[in-house]
Scaffold this motif. Structure first.
Motif, mmCIF file in Angstrom:
data_model
loop_
_atom_site.group_PDB
_atom_site.id
_atom_site.type_symbol
_atom_site.label_atom_id
_atom_site.label_comp_id
_atom_site.label_asym_id
_atom_site.label_seq_id
_atom_site.Cartn_x
_atom_site.Cartn_y
_atom_site.Cartn_z
ATOM 1 N N ALA A 49 -35.768 -25.921 15.776
ATOM 2 C CA ALA A 49 -35.717 -27.341 15.437
ATOM 3 C C ALA A 49 -37.090 -27.826 14.983
ATOM 4 N N GLU A 50 -38.132 -27.413 15.690
ATOM 5 C CA GLU A 50 -39.477 -27.838 15.293
ATOM 6 C C GLU A 50 -39.853 -27.268 13.926
ATOM 7 N N LYS A 51 -39.498 -26.020 13.682
ATOM 8 C CA LYS A 51 -39.782 -25.415 12.376
ATOM 9 C C LYS A 51 -39.141 -26.225 11.258
ATOM 10 N N ARG A 52 -37.884 -26.616 11.453
ATOM 11 C CA ARG A 52 -37.191 -27.392 10.420
ATOM 12 C C ARG A 52 -37.811 -28.776 10.248
ATOM 13 N N LEU A 53 -38.219 -29.395 11.343
ATOM 14 C CA LEU A 53 -38.851 -30.708 11.257
ATOM 15 C C LEU A 53 -40.194 -30.620 10.540
ATOM 16 N N VAL A 54 -41.005 -29.636 10.905
ATOM 17 C CA VAL A 54 -42.325 -29.496 10.273
ATOM 18 C C VAL A 54 -42.185 -29.237 8.776
ATOM 19 N N GLU A 55 -41.283 -28.354 8.406
ATOM 20 C CA GLU A 55 -41.090 -28.058 6.979
ATOM 21 C C GLU A 55 -40.613 -29.301 6.221
ATOM 22 N N GLY A 56 -39.635 -29.994 6.781
ATOM 23 C CA GLY A 56 -39.078 -31.156 6.098
ATOM 24 C C GLY A 56 -40.043 -32.317 6.022
ATOM 25 N N LEU A 57 -40.734 -32.601 7.123
ATOM 26 C CA LEU A 57 -41.686 -33.714 7.131
ATOM 27 C C LEU A 57 -42.881 -33.409 6.239
ATOM 28 N N GLY A 58 -43.246 -32.130 6.164
ATOM 29 C CA GLY A 58 -44.322 -31.731 5.262
ATOM 30 C C GLY A 58 -43.966 -31.962 3.805
#
Length: 265
Positions: A49-58
């Motif tokens: 979940a964190e990986k997806r959030l970091v990629e998307g927010l980036g």
């Protein structure tokens, strides 16, 4: 930069990641749980979940950095940083208890300007952006108008790996058990704060917290008309490891209770 657009794009992303977590919760294998420390759990769900959030927010804000619980990215932004808890309430999640959330805040310099808390099980999205009132699933919310601590329902969190302040904490609990409508411990700081923002609780307090636990929820409380501080009344609650959030009407009364019973080093 259009802050409102960034905020709305972040909400869409958080909801997408929330669907991933919801799906994984249906067939979660507890054998895949890891221990970061005593009573400090993490799973592949938190990490993914964190990986997806970091990629998307980036992608939404390329110049931004991250303060994230699982350390997916160590990038530090000069002006903007996302403060992320990908799964607040991991212990609940692991045990199948339906109270867990995603918490995402955007910090501009030293100021929080956007906050999102998605309570996944009830599909409730609490959010606020600088200059606007807080909302729950698109509808404005506000803190409770109850004026008396004696008529207040209060949320807290129990110590799980730092017991040095146990006597002070139990003294506070004893007083509140005798002088309020009751105490609740749901196990997700972000949800507790969101519930203060919409008036379900009059107050929430807890210690031994991290920035990702409180940044979004505290901002949502403030934008809903509430007050937030540390136990001693000062404002460094994001990185200060403890938080008190209340409707304005009961803040001073509860702050006095904490100050009289909590010994700061």
């Amino acid at each position: 930069m259009n802050l409102n657009n960034i905020h709305q794009e972040a909400i869409k992303l958080v909801k997408e990641v929330g669907e991933f977590i919801r799906h994984e919760s249906e067939n979660f294998n507890t054998d895949k749980v890891e221990h970061k420390g005593f009573n400090d759990l993490v799973s592949y769900v938190d990490k993914e979940a964190e990986k997806r959030l970091v990629e998307g927010l980036g992608e939404i804000l390329p110049e931004s950095g991250f303060i994230a619980e699982e350390g997916t990215s160590n990038k530090k932004g000069e002006e903007f940083n996302w403060i992320i808890d990908p799964l607040d309430g991991t212990t609940n999640f692991v045990h199948g208890l339906p109270v867990f959330s995603i918490s995402v805040a955007l910090q501009q310099n030293d100021e929080i300007v956007s906050g999102i808390v998605l309570e996944i099980n009830r599909d409730e999205c609490f959010e606020a952006v600088k200059g606007e009132s807080s909302k729950l699933n698109g509808k404005p919310i506000s803190v409770s108008k109850n004026i008396d601590l004696s008529q207040s329902l209060i949320a807290t969190g129990f110590p799980y790996n730092d017991f040095d302040k146990m006597d002070d904490y139990l003294s506070i609990l004893k007083y509140l058990m005798q002088n309020s409508h009751g105490l609740r411990r749901f196990g997700s700081a972000a949800v507790d704060l969101a519930y203060v923002a919409c008036g379900r609780y009059e107050a929430y307090f807890e210690y031994n917290l991290n920035a990702w636990d409180v940044a979004a929820g505290a901002f949502i409380v403030q934008q809903a008309g509430g007050k937030v501080s540390r136990f001693n009344g000062d404002g460094d609650y994001i990185f200060g490891r403890e938080i008190l959030s209340c409707s304005a009407e009961v803040y001073e009364e509860l702050l006095t209770v904490l100050q009289n019973r909590w010994k700061h080093n």
